[in-house]
Design an enzyme around this catalytic site. Structure first.
Site, short mmCIF file in Angstrom:
data_model
loop_
_atom_site.label_atom_id
_atom_site.label_comp_id
_atom_site.label_asym_id
_atom_site.label_seq_id
_atom_site.Cartn_x
_atom_site.Cartn_y
_atom_site.Cartn_z
N CYS A 4 -4.82 8.54 9.57
CA CYS A 4 -5.03 7.82 10.83
C CYS A 4 -4.90 8.77 12.02
O CYS A 4 -4.12 9.72 11.99
CB CYS A 4 -3.98 6.73 10.98
SG CYS A 4 -4.32 5.26 10.03
N LYS A 62 0.84 -1.20 0.00
CA LYS A 62 0.00 0.00 0.00
C LYS A 62 0.87 1.26 0.00
O LYS A 62 0.69 2.16 -0.81
CB LYS A 62 -0.90 0.01 1.25
CG LYS A 62 -1.58 1.34 1.51
CD LYS A 62 -2.48 1.29 2.73
CE LYS A 62 -1.82 1.59 4.05
NZ LYS A 62 -1.47 3.00 4.31
N ASN A 63 1.83 1.31 0.92
CA ASN A 63 2.59 2.55 1.06
C ASN A 63 3.52 2.81 -0.12
O ASN A 63 3.86 3.96 -0.39
CB ASN A 63 3.39 2.53 2.37
CG ASN A 63 2.47 2.72 3.58
OD1 ASN A 63 1.29 3.04 3.42
ND2 ASN A 63 3.01 2.52 4.78
N ARG A 73 -8.78 -0.06 4.22
CA ARG A 73 -7.75 0.86 3.73
C ARG A 73 -6.44 0.12 3.45
O ARG A 73 -5.66 0.54 2.61
CB ARG A 73 -7.47 1.95 4.77
CG ARG A 73 -8.59 2.95 4.96
CD ARG A 73 -8.14 4.08 5.85
NE ARG A 73 -6.84 4.58 5.42
CZ ARG A 73 -5.95 5.19 6.19
NH1 ARG A 73 -6.22 5.41 7.46
NH2 ARG A 73 -4.80 5.60 5.71
N ASP A 128 4.42 0.40 12.10
CA ASP A 128 3.19 -0.16 11.54
C ASP A 128 2.97 -1.63 11.94
O ASP A 128 1.96 -2.22 11.56
CB ASP A 128 3.20 -0.04 10.01
CG ASP A 128 2.91 1.39 9.55
OD1 ASP A 128 2.57 2.24 10.39
OD2 ASP A 128 3.05 1.66 8.34
N ARG A 139 1.26 14.48 13.26
CA ARG A 139 1.69 14.33 11.86
C ARG A 139 1.65 15.64 11.08
O ARG A 139 0.91 15.78 10.11
CB ARG A 139 0.87 13.25 11.16
CG ARG A 139 0.91 11.94 11.90
CD ARG A 139 0.14 10.87 11.19
NE ARG A 139 0.95 10.14 10.24
CZ ARG A 139 0.50 9.12 9.52
NH1 ARG A 139 -0.74 8.73 9.61
NH2 ARG A 139 1.29 8.49 8.69
C1 UD1 Z 1 4.63 6.67 6.39
C2 UD1 Z 1 3.68 5.52 6.20
C3 UD1 Z 1 3.06 5.11 7.53
C4 UD1 Z 1 4.14 4.82 8.55
C5 UD1 Z 1 5.12 5.98 8.64
C6 UD1 Z 1 6.31 5.68 9.54
C7 UD1 Z 1 2.86 5.94 3.96
C8 UD1 Z 1 1.70 6.28 3.09
N1 UD1 Z 1 2.63 5.92 5.27
O1 UD1 Z 1 3.86 7.77 6.85
O2 UD1 Z 1 2.26 3.95 7.32
O3 UD1 Z 1 3.55 4.62 9.82
O4 UD1 Z 1 5.64 6.29 7.33
O5 UD1 Z 1 6.97 4.55 9.12
O6 UD1 Z 1 3.94 5.62 3.48
N2 UD1 Z 1 6.53 14.31 10.98
C9 UD1 Z 1 6.74 15.63 11.31
N3 UD1 Z 1 6.70 16.57 10.32
C10 UD1 Z 1 6.50 16.22 9.02
C11 UD1 Z 1 6.30 14.87 8.67
C12 UD1 Z 1 6.31 13.94 9.68
O7 UD1 Z 1 6.94 15.96 12.48
O8 UD1 Z 1 6.50 17.12 8.16
C13 UD1 Z 1 6.53 13.30 12.05
C14 UD1 Z 1 5.21 12.58 12.14
O9 UD1 Z 1 4.31 13.31 12.95
C15 UD1 Z 1 5.59 11.27 12.76
C16 UD1 Z 1 6.98 11.00 12.18
O10 UD1 Z 1 7.45 12.27 11.70
O11 UD1 Z 1 5.68 11.40 14.15
C17 UD1 Z 1 7.00 9.98 11.06
O12 UD1 Z 1 6.31 10.46 9.97
P1 UD1 Z 1 6.67 10.08 8.46
O13 UD1 Z 1 7.91 9.26 8.40
O14 UD1 Z 1 6.61 11.34 7.66
O15 UD1 Z 1 5.44 9.15 8.08
P2 UD1 Z 1 4.47 9.25 6.84
O16 UD1 Z 1 5.27 9.44 5.59
O17 UD1 Z 1 3.35 10.16 7.13
#
Ligand code: UD1
Length: 422
Positions: free
Chosen positions: A118, A22-23, A401, A309, A123
């Site tokens: 979620c 999915k991701n 999802r 995850d 985030r």
């Molecule tokens: C992706 C995955 C999700 C997984 C996560 C961590 C997808 C579609 N989703 O989510 O399933 O749980 O990686 O492995 O690929 N953060 C910030 N600022 C930002 C962006 C992120 O502070 O601009 C923080 C988030 O709040 C979180 C952490 O960084 O605490 C990890 O986020 P990130 O690695 O960006 O995850 P996603 O890409 O959203």
């Protein structure tokens, strides 16, 4: 609204095929926005998140055709006619923010609603914003939307050191930099297999990228990208989830398409818990003999660490382990919503800040439970596989999802799982 009923049914036996990730698919799909030639993905998972991304791309003017029962996604962005990713679509899924980098790179402008997704933490988008600013983007927040533009219409190569190795911000930076003028370097880049998969696809499209899978990715911008066909990598989270089914219920199951290199930190923990896990020619086999599961400590980390995850699903296993396990969550601040639900099933869990202390009990008991996110929902189904009596999991739209044909896949190895509509 649909629910899933699970009854403990003894040891499991057989094979479960693992779908495309999915991701990975959710980041490969927006890559279509980078080119006016067709991009075709094979081995796509059949999930509601993929439909949401299809709807988002269609709203921008891209054509997305689902073929072969949804396994193939044929996309074309030769006629983009809208540069705004609307709140109504974006709020359903955080990964919608992955259109920002490609739109900015190809069109020099984009307006993207702040995402939903979620309910597992704040985030925010700051890491995405600063990564794209390093390529010359100007981004401001107005009325809940990020308004991004670039002077002169084309991003410029830049060097950026990320404060935290965000998966999504790495993907946005890499996609944007493929069409920037000059060389870009991302330091402290995320190393997840889904990013490696994205880079492999972008390379087929003509991008010049090095260093994927390491913490430093270098991109040499090109003037345009061409079309390509790319198979989506195996879903390591679906893989890990189903590896836990025989671990919890007993028996022996082979996960077809599974590979240790995608999920080594998780394999290490299952082996430490006393399970027999081995790689076969066609996948990974997990076998639980007669003995108890041993308690293990788990700390979630960015790849190649233990994936956040799989934390909820691992907790379901450790609820009946011999001894005390400490599960530390370091990626999302609010990711223990499954704990109180597992406690309704008789688990002994004490959550303090980012650590859940799980004291193993002999057996869980079925109960009506409800989950607030995708991975939490599936952890309750796994727990129900070995619980005494019936477990009823509601709000299964979360599962749709991220898990295609969940009931069929678990039933095929002998689990008593049924979906009911009320
Ligand atoms: C992706 C995955 C999700 C997984 C996560 C961590 C997808 C579609 N989703 O989510 O399933 O749980 O990686 O492995 O690929 N953060 C910030 N600022 C930002 C962006 C992120 O502070 O601009 C923080 C988030 O709040 C979180 C952490 O960084 O605490 C990890 O986020 P990130 O690695 O960006 O995850 P996603 O890409 O959203």
């Amino acid at each position: 609204m649909d629910s899933i009923l699970v009854k403990g049914n003894g040891p499991l036996k057989g094979q479960i095929p693992i779908a495309g990730a999915k991701n990975a698919c959710l980041t490969l799909m927006p890559a279509t926005l980078l080119s006016d030639e067709p991009l075709t993905l094979t081995n796509a998972p059949r999930l509601s998140d993929i439909k949401t991304m299809s709807a988002l791309l269609a709203s921008l003017g891209a054509e997305v055709t689902s073929l072969n029962g949804g396994l193939v996604l044929a996309m074309s962005s030769h006629n983009l006619n809208n540069l705004t990713a609307d709140y109504d679509i974006v709020r359903k899924m955080r990964a919608s923010n992955l259109v920002l980098g490609p739109l900015l790179a190809r069109e020099g402008r984009a307006i993207v609603s702040l995402p939903g997704g979620c309910a597992i933490g704040a985030r925010p988008m700051d890491l995405h914003i600063s990564a794209l600013e390093a390529l010359g983007a100007e981004i401001e927040l107005k009325d809940g939307y990020l308004h991004a533009k670039v002077a002169g219409g084309r991003l410029k190569g830049g060097v950026h050191n990320m404060r935290f190795a965000s998966v999504g911000a790495t993907e946005n930076f890499v996609m944007a930099a493929t069409l920037a003028k000059g060389t870009s370097v991302l330091k402290n880049a995320a190393r997840e297999p889904e990013i490696v998969d994205l880079v492999q696809c972008l390379r087929k499209m003509g991008a010049q990228i090095e260093g994927e899978g390491t913490s430093e990715i270098t991109i040499q911008g090109v003037d345009r990208l061409n079309g390509a066909t790319h198979p989506v990598v195996v879903d390591r989270i679906e893989l890990g989830t189903y590896m836990l089914a025989p671990a919890i219920a007993g028996g022996e199951v082979e996960l077809i398409g599974g590979r240790f290199d995608l999920i080594q930190a998780f394999v290490d923990k299952l082996q430490a818990a006393g399970l027999d896990v081995s790689e076969t020619d066609t996948g990974i086999t997990v076998k639980r003999g007669g003995g108890d599961i041993k308690a293990v400590d788990v700390k979630t980390e960015v790849y190649p660490g233990f994936p956040t995850d799989l934390q909820a699903q691992m907790m379901a296993l450790l609820c009946t382990a011999q001894g005390v396990s400490n599960l530390e969550e370091t990626i999302f601040e609010n990711r223990f919503m499954h704990a109180p639900e597992l406690m309704r099933m008789g688990a002994n869990i004490d959550v303090h800040g980012g650590v859940a202390k799980v004291t193993g009990v002999k057996k869980l008991k079925g109960a009506p439970v409800m989950a607030t996110d995708l991975r939490a929902s599936v952890s309750l189904i796994l727990a129900g596989l070995a619980a005494e009596g019936e477990t009823k999991v509601s709000r299964v739209y979360h599962l749709d999802r991220g898990y295609e044909k969940l009931v069929e896949k678990l039933s095929a190895v002998g689990a008593n799982v049924e979906r009911i509509s009320e």
